[in-house]
Design a protein around this motif. Structure first.
Motif, PDB file in Angstrom:
ATOM      1  N   ASN A  91       0.800  -1.137  -0.027  1.00  0.00           N
ATOM      2  CA  ASN A  91       0.090   0.081   0.099  1.00  0.00           C
ATOM      3  C   ASN A  91       0.758   1.225  -0.046  1.00  0.00           C
ATOM      4  N   ASP A  92       0.354   2.130  -0.869  1.00  0.00           N
ATOM      5  CA  ASP A  92       1.452   3.259  -0.951  1.00  0.00           C
ATOM      6  C   ASP A  92       0.440   4.659  -0.097  1.00  0.00           C
ATOM      7  N   ASP A  93       1.250   5.826  -0.057  1.00  0.00           N
ATOM      8  CA  ASP A  93       0.351   6.895   0.410  1.00  0.00           C
ATOM      9  C   ASP A  93      -0.353   6.856   1.553  1.00  0.00           C
ATOM     10  N   MET A  94      -0.029   6.053   2.472  1.00  0.00           N
ATOM     11  CA  MET A  94      -0.725   6.146   3.783  1.00  0.00           C
ATOM     12  C   MET A  94      -2.075   5.800   3.608  1.00  0.00           C
ATOM     13  N   GLY A  95      -2.415   5.007   2.595  1.00  0.00           N
ATOM     14  CA  GLY A  95      -3.639   4.354   2.672  1.00  0.00           C
ATOM     15  C   GLY A  95      -4.666   5.357   1.771  1.00  0.00           C
ATOM     16  N   ARG A  96      -4.044   6.205   1.030  1.00  0.00           N
ATOM     17  CA  ARG A  96      -5.051   6.912   0.103  1.00  0.00           C
ATOM     18  C   ARG A  96      -5.317   6.126  -0.969  1.00  0.00           C
ATOM     19  N   ARG A  97      -4.371   5.210  -1.371  1.00  0.00           N
ATOM     20  CA  ARG A  97      -4.898   4.453  -2.575  1.00  0.00           C
ATOM     21  C   ARG A  97      -5.014   3.249  -2.321  1.00  0.00           C
ATOM     22  N   ALA A  98      -5.970   2.372  -3.165  1.00  0.00           N
ATOM     23  CA  ALA A  98      -6.165   0.922  -2.746  1.00  0.00           C
ATOM     24  C   ALA A  98      -4.777   0.100  -2.951  1.00  0.00           C
ATOM     25  N   LEU A  99      -4.744  -1.097  -2.036  1.00  0.00           N
ATOM     26  CA  LEU A  99      -3.817  -1.925  -1.997  1.00  0.00           C
ATOM     27  C   LEU A  99      -3.363  -2.450  -3.539  1.00  0.00           C
ATOM     28  N   THR A 100      -2.309  -2.782  -3.720  1.00  0.00           N
ATOM     29  CA  THR A 100      -1.744  -3.157  -5.006  1.00  0.00           C
ATOM     30  C   THR A 100      -1.218  -4.671  -4.630  1.00  0.00           C
ATOM     31  N   PHE A 101      -1.873  -5.741  -5.399  1.00  0.00           N
ATOM     32  CA  PHE A 101      -1.609  -7.026  -5.228  1.00  0.00           C
ATOM     33  C   PHE A 101      -0.435  -7.482  -6.161  1.00  0.00           C
ATOM     34  N   GLY A 102       0.161  -8.362  -5.760  1.00  0.00           N
ATOM     35  CA  GLY A 102       1.177  -9.381  -6.600  1.00  0.00           C
ATOM     36  C   GLY A 102       0.362 -10.542  -7.249  1.00  0.00           C
ATOM     37  N   SER A 103       0.868 -11.146  -8.163  1.00  0.00           N
ATOM     38  CA  SER A 103       0.010 -12.083  -8.566  1.00  0.00           C
ATOM     39  C   SER A 103      -0.031 -13.433  -8.076  1.00  0.00           C
ATOM     40  N   GLY A 104       0.931 -13.636  -6.933  1.00  0.00           N
ATOM     41  CA  GLY A 104       0.994 -14.844  -5.924  1.00  0.00           C
ATOM     42  C   GLY A 104       1.880 -15.715  -6.397  1.00  0.00           C
ATOM     43  N   THR A 105       2.491 -16.482  -5.451  1.00  0.00           N
ATOM     44  CA  THR A 105       3.304 -17.669  -5.299  1.00  0.00           C
ATOM     45  C   THR A 105       2.334 -18.832  -4.900  1.00  0.00           C
ATOM     46  N   ARG A 106       2.383 -19.878  -5.995  1.00  0.00           N
ATOM     47  CA  ARG A 106       1.905 -21.227  -5.307  1.00  0.00           C
ATOM     48  C   ARG A 106       2.642 -22.008  -4.573  1.00  0.00           C
ATOM     49  N   LEU A 107       2.253 -22.492  -3.374  1.00  0.00           N
ATOM     50  CA  LEU A 107       2.882 -23.511  -2.738  1.00  0.00           C
ATOM     51  C   LEU A 107       2.355 -24.803  -2.711  1.00  0.00           C
ATOM     52  N   GLN A 108       2.878 -25.825  -2.944  1.00  0.00           N
ATOM     53  CA  GLN A 108       2.161 -27.293  -2.943  1.00  0.00           C
ATOM     54  C   GLN A 108       3.200 -28.017  -1.951  1.00  0.00           C
ATOM     55  N   VAL A 109       2.571 -28.454  -0.566  1.00  0.00           N
ATOM     56  CA  VAL A 109       3.188 -29.197   0.330  1.00  0.00           C
ATOM     57  C   VAL A 109       2.838 -30.402   0.103  1.00  0.00           C
ATOM     58  N   GLN A 110       3.964 -31.637  -0.028  1.00  0.00           N
ATOM     59  CA  GLN A 110       3.394 -32.962  -0.445  1.00  0.00           C
ATOM     60  C   GLN A 110       3.839 -33.839   0.839  1.00  0.00           C
ATOM     61  N   PRO A 111       3.066 -34.887   0.716  1.00  0.00           N
ATOM     62  CA  PRO A 111       3.306 -35.968   1.981  1.00  0.00           C
ATOM     63  C   PRO A 111       4.503 -36.595   1.832  1.00  0.00           C
TER      64      PRO A 111
END
Lengths: 111, 112
Positions: A91-111
């Protein structure tokens, strides 16, 4: 250049492993930082805020490096239930703008 | 009951139709947002509103309009739907200064 960049993964790790994700942001004036978790086809939910001094919540540790403009998320002792996509949020500008999201990192935990 | 609700949850429509997606919240937050999510692109902001009289365009507002009918209600309209508007749409709310966003369950929209 994207405002918030993440490695999309997937990160495939065995149960019990330690895994770390990084996220870089482009705006040096960014003020607040978060990690959100999103399960498949579900809404994102706040995992933790990221403070300048770093913070820990159980098996999760978040850190901020303002000089290099990145934040990190460390997950220790991975559980199957940690499998999800982790979104870096800025978030920029002390909350005067909306949040900016990254596109994400996928985690797969396997047994 | 859920704090942020969206209706409908799923919708299939045809090109050229007008569609309205509705969002309601019981959290008492002033700030509301509409996002769309596409595979590999993450969440992209369409419109946001910081109070009832405030409407702001996000990064992808073309083809969309919004209405903030009350503090608790924020609707998104597609005046003439097109296939590349097929996506998962999320509404969210937040308060100031905490700024944590709370999301609705999403609306899966398919435009044929």
């Amino acid at each position: 250049r994207k405002e918030v960049e993440q490695d999309p993964g997937p990160f495939n790790v065995p149960e019990g492993a330690t895994v770390a994700f990084n996220c870089t942001y482009s705006n040096s004036a960014s003020q607040s930082f978060f990690w959100y978790r999103q399960d498949c086809r579900k809404e994102p939910k706040l995992l933790m805020s990221v403070y300048s001094s770093g913070n820990e919540d159980g098996r999760f540790t978040a850190q901020l490096n303002r000089a290099s403009q990145y934040i990190s998320l460390l997950i220790r002792d991975s559980k199957l239930s940690d499998s999800a996509t982790y979104l870096c949020v800025v978030n920029d500008d002390m909350g005067r703008r909306a949040l900016t999201f990254g596109s994400g990192t996928r985690l797969q935990v396997q047994p | 009951d859920a704090d942020v609700t969206q209706t409908p949850r799923n919708r299939i429509t045809k090109t050229g139709k007008r569609i309205m997606l509705e969002c309601s919240q019981t959290k008492g937050h002033d700030r509301m947002y509409w996002y769309r999510q596409d595979p590999g692109l993450g969440l992209r902001l369409i419109y946001y509103s910081f109070d009832v009289k405030d409407i702001n365009k996000g990064e992808i507002s073309d083809g969309y309009s919004v209405s903030r009918q009350a503090q608790a209600k924020f609707s998104l309209s597609l005046e003439s739907a097109i296939p590349n508007q097929t996506a998962l749409y999320f509404c969210a709310t937040s308060d100031w200064p905490q700024n944590e966003q709370f999301f609705g369950p999403g609306t899966r929209l398919t435009v044929l």
